[in-house]
Each structure stands twice: as structure tokens, then as C-alpha cells.
Design a protein around this motif. Structure first.
Motif, PDB file in Angstrom:
ATOM      1  N   VAL B 164      84.436  74.766  12.044  1.00  0.00           N
ATOM      2  CA  VAL B 164      84.433  74.450  13.522  1.00  0.00           C
ATOM      3  C   VAL B 164      85.961  73.913  13.684  1.00  0.00           C
ATOM      4  O   VAL B 164      86.741  73.808  12.821  1.00  0.00           O
ATOM      5  CB  VAL B 164      83.564  73.078  13.857  1.00  0.00           C
ATOM      6  CG1 VAL B 164      82.031  73.730  13.791  1.00  0.00           C
ATOM      7  CG2 VAL B 164      83.926  72.169  12.965  1.00  0.00           C
ATOM      8  N   ASP B 165      86.213  74.314  15.135  1.00  0.00           N
ATOM      9  CA  ASP B 165      87.946  74.044  15.366  1.00  0.00           C
ATOM     10  C   ASP B 165      87.957  72.910  16.267  1.00  0.00           C
ATOM     11  O   ASP B 165      89.006  72.425  16.468  1.00  0.00           O
ATOM     12  CB  ASP B 165      88.357  75.148  16.119  1.00  0.00           C
ATOM     13  CG  ASP B 165      88.025  76.618  14.837  1.00  0.00           C
ATOM     14  OD1 ASP B 165      88.679  76.468  13.853  1.00  0.00           O
ATOM     15  OD2 ASP B 165      87.480  77.366  15.517  1.00  0.00           O
ATOM     16  N   GLU B 166      86.860  72.220  16.729  1.00  0.00           N
ATOM     17  CA  GLU B 166      86.845  71.128  17.382  1.00  0.00           C
ATOM     18  C   GLU B 166      85.734  70.439  17.257  1.00  0.00           C
ATOM     19  O   GLU B 166      84.536  70.768  17.156  1.00  0.00           O
ATOM     20  CB  GLU B 166      87.228  71.335  18.875  1.00  0.00           C
ATOM     21  CG  GLU B 166      86.618  72.129  19.571  1.00  0.00           C
ATOM     22  CD  GLU B 166      87.087  72.404  21.084  1.00  0.00           C
ATOM     23  OE1 GLU B 166      88.115  71.885  21.241  1.00  0.00           O
ATOM     24  OE2 GLU B 166      86.584  73.134  21.695  1.00  0.00           O
ATOM     25  N   VAL B 167      85.655  69.012  17.261  1.00  0.00           N
ATOM     26  CA  VAL B 167      84.646  68.167  17.061  1.00  0.00           C
ATOM     27  C   VAL B 167      84.288  67.092  18.263  1.00  0.00           C
ATOM     28  O   VAL B 167      85.232  66.369  18.667  1.00  0.00           O
ATOM     29  CB  VAL B 167      84.498  67.480  15.797  1.00  0.00           C
ATOM     30  CG1 VAL B 167      83.075  66.623  15.605  1.00  0.00           C
ATOM     31  CG2 VAL B 167      84.525  68.327  14.645  1.00  0.00           C
ATOM     32  N   TYR B 168      83.393  67.201  18.953  1.00  0.00           N
ATOM     33  CA  TYR B 168      82.964  66.255  20.065  1.00  0.00           C
ATOM     34  C   TYR B 168      81.903  65.319  19.574  1.00  0.00           C
ATOM     35  O   TYR B 168      80.981  65.529  18.896  1.00  0.00           O
ATOM     36  CB  TYR B 168      82.713  66.855  21.596  1.00  0.00           C
ATOM     37  CG  TYR B 168      83.749  67.673  22.123  1.00  0.00           C
ATOM     38  CD1 TYR B 168      84.557  67.029  22.866  1.00  0.00           C
ATOM     39  CD2 TYR B 168      83.844  68.872  21.621  1.00  0.00           C
ATOM     40  CE1 TYR B 168      85.786  67.561  23.301  1.00  0.00           C
ATOM     41  CE2 TYR B 168      84.844  69.729  22.312  1.00  0.00           C
ATOM     42  CZ  TYR B 168      86.009  68.908  23.226  1.00  0.00           C
ATOM     43  OH  TYR B 168      86.881  69.654  23.838  1.00  0.00           O
ATOM     44  N   LEU B 169      82.089  64.084  20.219  1.00  0.00           N
ATOM     45  CA  LEU B 169      81.110  63.168  19.903  1.00  0.00           C
ATOM     46  C   LEU B 169      80.579  62.677  21.314  1.00  0.00           C
ATOM     47  O   LEU B 169      81.075  62.558  22.243  1.00  0.00           O
ATOM     48  CB  LEU B 169      81.534  61.839  19.355  1.00  0.00           C
ATOM     49  CG  LEU B 169      80.836  60.495  19.091  1.00  0.00           C
ATOM     50  CD1 LEU B 169      79.944  60.926  17.879  1.00  0.00           C
ATOM     51  CD2 LEU B 169      82.002  59.363  18.457  1.00  0.00           C
ATOM     52  N   VAL B 170      79.107  62.938  21.360  1.00  0.00           N
ATOM     53  CA  VAL B 170      78.480  62.503  22.590  1.00  0.00           C
ATOM     54  C   VAL B 170      77.558  61.284  22.545  1.00  0.00           C
ATOM     55  O   VAL B 170      76.461  61.551  21.577  1.00  0.00           O
ATOM     56  CB  VAL B 170      77.489  63.852  23.205  1.00  0.00           C
ATOM     57  CG1 VAL B 170      76.893  63.748  24.587  1.00  0.00           C
ATOM     58  CG2 VAL B 170      78.620  64.786  23.708  1.00  0.00           C
ATOM     59  N   TYR B 171      77.636  60.386  23.132  1.00  0.00           N
ATOM     60  CA  TYR B 171      76.689  59.219  22.928  1.00  0.00           C
ATOM     61  C   TYR B 171      76.705  58.509  24.100  1.00  0.00           C
ATOM     62  O   TYR B 171      77.177  58.574  25.048  1.00  0.00           O
ATOM     63  CB  TYR B 171      77.235  58.458  21.862  1.00  0.00           C
ATOM     64  CG  TYR B 171      78.577  57.575  22.040  1.00  0.00           C
ATOM     65  CD1 TYR B 171      79.731  58.340  21.844  1.00  0.00           C
ATOM     66  CD2 TYR B 171      78.634  56.442  22.371  1.00  0.00           C
ATOM     67  CE1 TYR B 171      80.790  57.658  22.117  1.00  0.00           C
ATOM     68  CE2 TYR B 171      79.472  55.715  22.635  1.00  0.00           C
ATOM     69  CZ  TYR B 171      81.051  56.594  22.461  1.00  0.00           C
ATOM     70  OH  TYR B 171      81.959  55.897  22.724  1.00  0.00           O
ATOM     71  N   ALA B 178      71.784  46.542  31.961  1.00  0.00           N
ATOM     72  CA  ALA B 178      71.297  47.420  33.159  1.00  0.00           C
ATOM     73  C   ALA B 178      71.818  48.683  33.129  1.00  0.00           C
ATOM     74  O   ALA B 178      71.530  49.670  33.802  1.00  0.00           O
ATOM     75  CB  ALA B 178      71.332  46.575  34.645  1.00  0.00           C
ATOM     76  N   LYS B 179      73.046  48.806  32.459  1.00  0.00           N
ATOM     77  CA  LYS B 179      73.737  50.085  32.712  1.00  0.00           C
ATOM     78  C   LYS B 179      74.097  50.709  31.268  1.00  0.00           C
ATOM     79  O   LYS B 179      74.699  49.950  30.592  1.00  0.00           O
ATOM     80  CB  LYS B 179      75.194  49.780  33.384  1.00  0.00           C
ATOM     81  CG  LYS B 179      75.771  50.923  33.837  1.00  0.00           C
ATOM     82  CD  LYS B 179      76.956  50.610  34.782  1.00  0.00           C
ATOM     83  CE  LYS B 179      77.726  52.080  35.219  1.00  0.00           C
ATOM     84  NZ  LYS B 179      78.924  51.700  35.248  1.00  0.00           N
ATOM     85  N   GLN B 180      73.721  51.775  30.919  1.00  0.00           N
ATOM     86  CA  GLN B 180      74.340  52.511  29.786  1.00  0.00           C
ATOM     87  C   GLN B 180      74.766  53.882  30.291  1.00  0.00           C
ATOM     88  O   GLN B 180      74.099  54.660  31.078  1.00  0.00           O
ATOM     89  CB  GLN B 180      73.108  52.843  28.885  1.00  0.00           C
ATOM     90  CG  GLN B 180      72.533  51.399  28.511  1.00  0.00           C
ATOM     91  CD  GLN B 180      71.056  50.969  29.281  1.00  0.00           C
ATOM     92  OE1 GLN B 180      70.538  51.815  29.619  1.00  0.00           O
ATOM     93  NE2 GLN B 180      71.119  49.870  29.364  1.00  0.00           N
ATOM     94  N   SER B 244      71.894  50.668  23.570  1.00  0.00           N
ATOM     95  CA  SER B 244      71.649  51.313  24.881  1.00  0.00           C
ATOM     96  C   SER B 244      70.162  51.801  24.747  1.00  0.00           C
ATOM     97  O   SER B 244      69.361  51.447  25.805  1.00  0.00           O
ATOM     98  CB  SER B 244      72.390  52.661  25.078  1.00  0.00           C
ATOM     99  OG  SER B 244      73.750  52.259  25.004  1.00  0.00           O
ATOM    100  N   GLU B 245      69.508  52.229  23.747  1.00  0.00           N
ATOM    101  CA  GLU B 245      68.348  52.749  23.514  1.00  0.00           C
ATOM    102  C   GLU B 245      67.217  51.644  23.673  1.00  0.00           C
ATOM    103  O   GLU B 245      66.573  51.713  24.759  1.00  0.00           O
ATOM    104  CB  GLU B 245      67.894  53.372  22.283  1.00  0.00           C
ATOM    105  CG  GLU B 245      66.467  53.915  21.860  1.00  0.00           C
ATOM    106  CD  GLU B 245      66.193  53.857  20.514  1.00  0.00           C
ATOM    107  OE1 GLU B 245      67.153  54.231  19.807  1.00  0.00           O
ATOM    108  OE2 GLU B 245      65.116  53.921  20.063  1.00  0.00           O
ATOM    109  N   HIS B 246      67.508  50.296  23.163  1.00  0.00           N
ATOM    110  CA  HIS B 246      66.576  49.212  23.181  1.00  0.00           C
ATOM    111  C   HIS B 246      66.506  48.833  24.687  1.00  0.00           C
ATOM    112  O   HIS B 246      65.654  48.319  25.340  1.00  0.00           O
ATOM    113  CB  HIS B 246      67.181  48.374  22.162  1.00  0.00           C
ATOM    114  CG  HIS B 246      66.474  48.874  20.692  1.00  0.00           C
ATOM    115  ND1 HIS B 246      65.423  49.366  20.539  1.00  0.00           N
ATOM    116  CD2 HIS B 246      67.418  48.579  19.651  1.00  0.00           C
ATOM    117  CE1 HIS B 246      65.510  49.487  19.103  1.00  0.00           C
ATOM    118  NE2 HIS B 246      66.607  49.283  18.675  1.00  0.00           N
TER     119      HIS B 246
END
Lengths: 147, 298
Positions: B164-171, B178-180, B244-246
Motif C-alpha cells: 500500500v502507498d498510504e495509510v489512513y486511520l479512521v476512528y 455527549a459528543k463523539q 466513545s463506544e461506551h
């Protein structure tokens, strides 16, 4: 002009503030960082980070990590760190004892457990040593003689 | 209108549901407290590490410094690390992160591969035709760096191998109870965005252009810290997502409990009406009967 110093370990921020000099145990030797230092990146050895401001001195044991130096800020990212004043002597002694006993049994020297234990021994030695050397109340700031 | 008996059963079942959701809320509330504590403890270190990485990447001549910092001229494959949860019942938490991800990568011009953390994210992605190459689920409730570092190292490896040539992180970033917020971060190669939001912390820090002095030497130190700090970002992202999940689940469950109580109220009102009606009916019958009896005796 003071230099800003931030010491963080993986689980908390130990020190944040403007100081006169920071002494850090780099892998290739101990260095004192004064304000306007050239940018520098170094890995850390086991040792003591000293932070001095006026006549006050604070000492932190660090067990490896990285330090980043910018002209007006020193960031110490320690794998583990503790303020010398906060070290629990009895716990450190117990850990040292445990590690020593384990080492004496002569386990295979390349196992993970052996390495972990020898690191633990190293750490508790460092802690106890630091306490002996630096914890005397804050008034008498001992001169640093870290190897 | 349904019979009184049916309504009574319905009320009971809604009450039971409320009880379950309230229990779930309590569980999440205690979990969220722990997760937030962990996130806040490790946040300074992760932020500082990120800062150091960016300073390293901001140096002149970065492209020759370390392969992980080198921008590839042609981007053929993109890898996305997507962090979601193993379990559902967390409100819009999982849907949000997937939707956010889709918005970002739907019309992306290179093929995207995914490494997912969490079963829900994997399922939702696969349903939408995402190419999931690896997945990590069943992480411990309070993951340590060791538990998660393999994920980061996998990404680093894939990048170094040239797969792969680039890596993104999505979280999902934990802002408050109250805000995530779903966020995307470019992990590799390191990118310097112009909006240098972190620089304020430094006060009157001047822009650095000078190269670092390295001790012991550049290669050794960069080899050690770049993969490590990259993995650390993944770790921090996992913790943020977990908190965030909790939090999302707690809020969702609280809403569910409130709704159930409201429903019980409405149903109870209807039930009472039905009950009252049947009693009125009964009384009318009796009164009518008594009247008829009285008249026949007269």
C-alpha cells in the motif's frame, strides 16, 4: 530566559513548567539542556532526569524513552517514569528482591520472562539508587553525579 | 382497542425492557468511566509523540530520512484502519463511523483495502462491498499497548513492503460524554497539514526549519521511534474509540429507558381507560338488572 520542560510517561504527565536546565540521561551520555539548544532527538537510557529552577530541583527516574529538544522546549517521552519523591521504597525493594530471587534460580537467559525480570531488576535498582541519592527533602539539592 | 389483559401483558413487557436497558446503561456508565480515565491518561503521551513525529517529518530533506516518511510519487493502493466496536446497541456509533468512512472513500480514485478493528465495522463494511484484508476483534476491555501494537505494526509492514502507498486511520474521537466525533488521520506517510493546531501549546514557538541532531544516530533512532509512535497512534485511537463506544451506548440506553418509561405511561393510561370502561359497563349491567328485578317485583 527559561526553557519549557514536559515530562510524560505512557500513562501520565509528570512535569510541565518553565525551568533553567534539564539534565537527561541520553543513550550516549548524560546531557544538560539549557535554553536555546539546537534541535536534538535522542533515545534515553535508564537514569534520572533532573529539572532545575532557581534553587529547586526535581528528579524523575526514567526507564528508556525518547527526548525531543527544541530551542525552547524539552519533551521527555519516557517509557516509564516516576518522580523520585513518589517512589514507594518498600515496593521497589520487594520488586528488587523478587527479581533477584528469580535471577538466582538461573532460568534460560533468552526467555521473555528472563528479560522482563532483568529489566525489572534494573528498574528497581535505579529507583532505589535514585531515592538514596536524591531524596533528602527539597532543600539540599545534591549535585548530580549520574554516570 | 385491545383487551385489558393484553394491555397488561404489553405494559409488563415494556417494563421488563426498561429494566434491561437501565442495567445496560449502568454497566456502560461504569465502563465509560474507566475507558475515559485510560484515554485521558495516555492522551498527553500520544499527543506529544505525534508532535515529535510531525517535527521530524517537518524537517528539510524528510524524503531521504526514512522510508516511512517518504511520500510515494504514485499512489496505487490505499489502506484504511477502521476502528469500530464488537458489539451493537450503541446508538448510531457504528453507523456513524461507517458512513463517515464511506463519505471519505466512496469516490476515492485508488483501490482501498481495510483493516478493521471490531466486528460491527467489519460486517457493515463488507455489506457495503469494502475490501477487508484483516480484522481484529475481541480486544480486551482495557487493551494495553501490547494488545494493539500488532495492528499498527501490520500497517507499517504493509506500507514498507509496498503493498500500500498510504495509510489512513479512521476512528471516533472522544470529545465528551455527549459528543463523539468520527475523525480521519493520515498515518503514513506522515503529512503536515497547514492548520497547525498543535503549535499553540508551544506558546511563542518559532517555526523550526533546522534539522535535528540525532543521538545515537539518525537511522537507529528513527527506526525505533517512527514505527513505535505510529503504533501508538493506533493504540490511542483504539482507546478513544472504546471510550466513545461506551459513551454512545450509555446515552442510547438512557434514551431507550426514558422512551420505555414514556411508553409505559401512555399504555397505563389506555389500560386504565379500558379498565374503567369495563367497570362502568359492569355497573350498568348490575344496575340494569337490579332495576329490572325491582320493576318485576312491584
Amino acid at each position: 530566559m527559561p526553557i519549557r520542560c514536559e515530562i510524560v510517561s505512557q500513562d501520565k504527565t509528570l512535569y510541565e513548567g518553565d525551568v533553567d536546565i534539564v539534565v537527561i540521561p541520553g543513550t550516549s551520555g548524560v546531557m544538560g539542556i539549557l535554553p536555546n539548544h539546537a534541535p536534538l532527538l535522542t533515545t534515553l537510557n535508564f537514569g534520572v532526569v533532573q529539572v532545575r529552577k532557581g534553587g529547586d530541583e526535581e528528579n524523575f527516574t526514567v526507564a528508556g524513552g525518547v527526548a525531543e529538544i527544541q530551542p525552547n522546549i524539552v519533551t521527555v517521552l519516557a517509557d516509564r517514569a516516576e518522580n523520585v519523591e513518589d517512589i514507594d521504597i518498600s515496593r521497589a525493594e520487594a520488586a528488587q528482591q523478587r527479581a533477584k530471587e528469580y535471577m538466582e534460580k538461573g532460568p534460560p537467559p533468552d526467555s521473555d520472562r528472563y528479560l522482563a525480570m532483568s529489566a525489572a531488576l534494573h528498574r528497581s535498582n535505579l529507583r532505589l539508587d535514585a531515592v538514596r541519592r536524591y531524596r533528602k527533602g527539597k532543600k539540599q539539592a545534591t549535585r548530580q553525579t549520574e554516570e | 382497542m385491545a383487551s385489558a389483559r393484553e394491555m397488561r401483558l404489553r405494559i409488563q413487557s415494556v417494563k421488563n425492557i426498561a429494566q434491561v436497558t437501565r442495567a445496560l446503561e449502568a454497566v456502560s456508565a461504569s465502563k465509560v468511566r474507566k475507558a475515559v480515565e485510560q484515554v485521558e491518561n495516555t492522551r498527553p503521551y500520544a499527543n506529544k509523540a505525534w508532535q515529535v513525529l510531525r517535527h521530524v517529518a517537518g524537517q528539510p530533506g524528510r524524503s531521504t530520512l526514512h522510508p516511512l516518511l517518504t511520500e510515494r510519487t504514485e499512489v496505487k493502493n490505499t489502506l484504511v484502519l477502521l476502528i469500530s466496536s464488537d458489539r451493537g446497541l450503541a446508538g448510531a456509533y457504528n453507523t456513524n463511523i461507517i458512513r463517515f468512512n464511506m463519505q471519505n472513500f466512496k469516490n476515492y480514485n485508488t483501490p482501498t483495502q481495510y483493516i478493521t478493528v471490531g466486528r460491527k465495522g467489519r460486517d457493515l463494511l463488507m455489506r457495503r462491498g469494502g475490501n477487508v484484508v484483516a480484522e481484529f476483534s475481541d480486544l480486551p476491555a482495557a487493551p494495553s499497548f501490547m494488545d494493539v501494537s500488532s495492528i499498527g505494526h501490520l500497517a507499517v509492514e504493509e506500507f514498507l513492503k509496498g503493498n500500500v502507498d498510504e495509510v489512513y486511520l479512521v476512528y471516533t474521537d472522544y470529545v465528551s460524554m455527549a459528543k463523539q466525533e468520527p475523525v480521519i488521520k493520515k498515518l503514513l506517510p506522515l503529512e503536515l497539514d497547514d492548520s497547525d493546531d498543535l503549535v499553540q501549546e508551544y506558546g511563542e514557538q518559532q517555526k523550526i526549519a533546522a534539522a535535528y541532531i540525532y543521538e545515537p544516530d539518525a537511522e537507529e533512532i528513527l527506526n525505533e521511534i517512527i514505527p513505535r509512535f505510529t503504533a501508538l497512534q493506533v493504540y490511542q485511537a483504539t482507546l478513544e474509540s472504546l471510550a466513545s463506544e461506551h459513551a454512545a451506548r450509555m446515552v442510547a440506553m438512557r434514551n431507550a429507558t426514558d422512551n420505555a418509561h414514556e411508553l409505559v405511561g401512555a399504555l397505563q393510561l389506555d389500560y386504565n381507560k379500558v379498565r374503567q370502561q369495563s367497570i362502568t359497563g359492569d355497573i350498568l349491567d348490575i344496575a340494569g338488572g337490579a332495576e329490572a328485578l325491582a320493576q318485576s317485583e312491584r
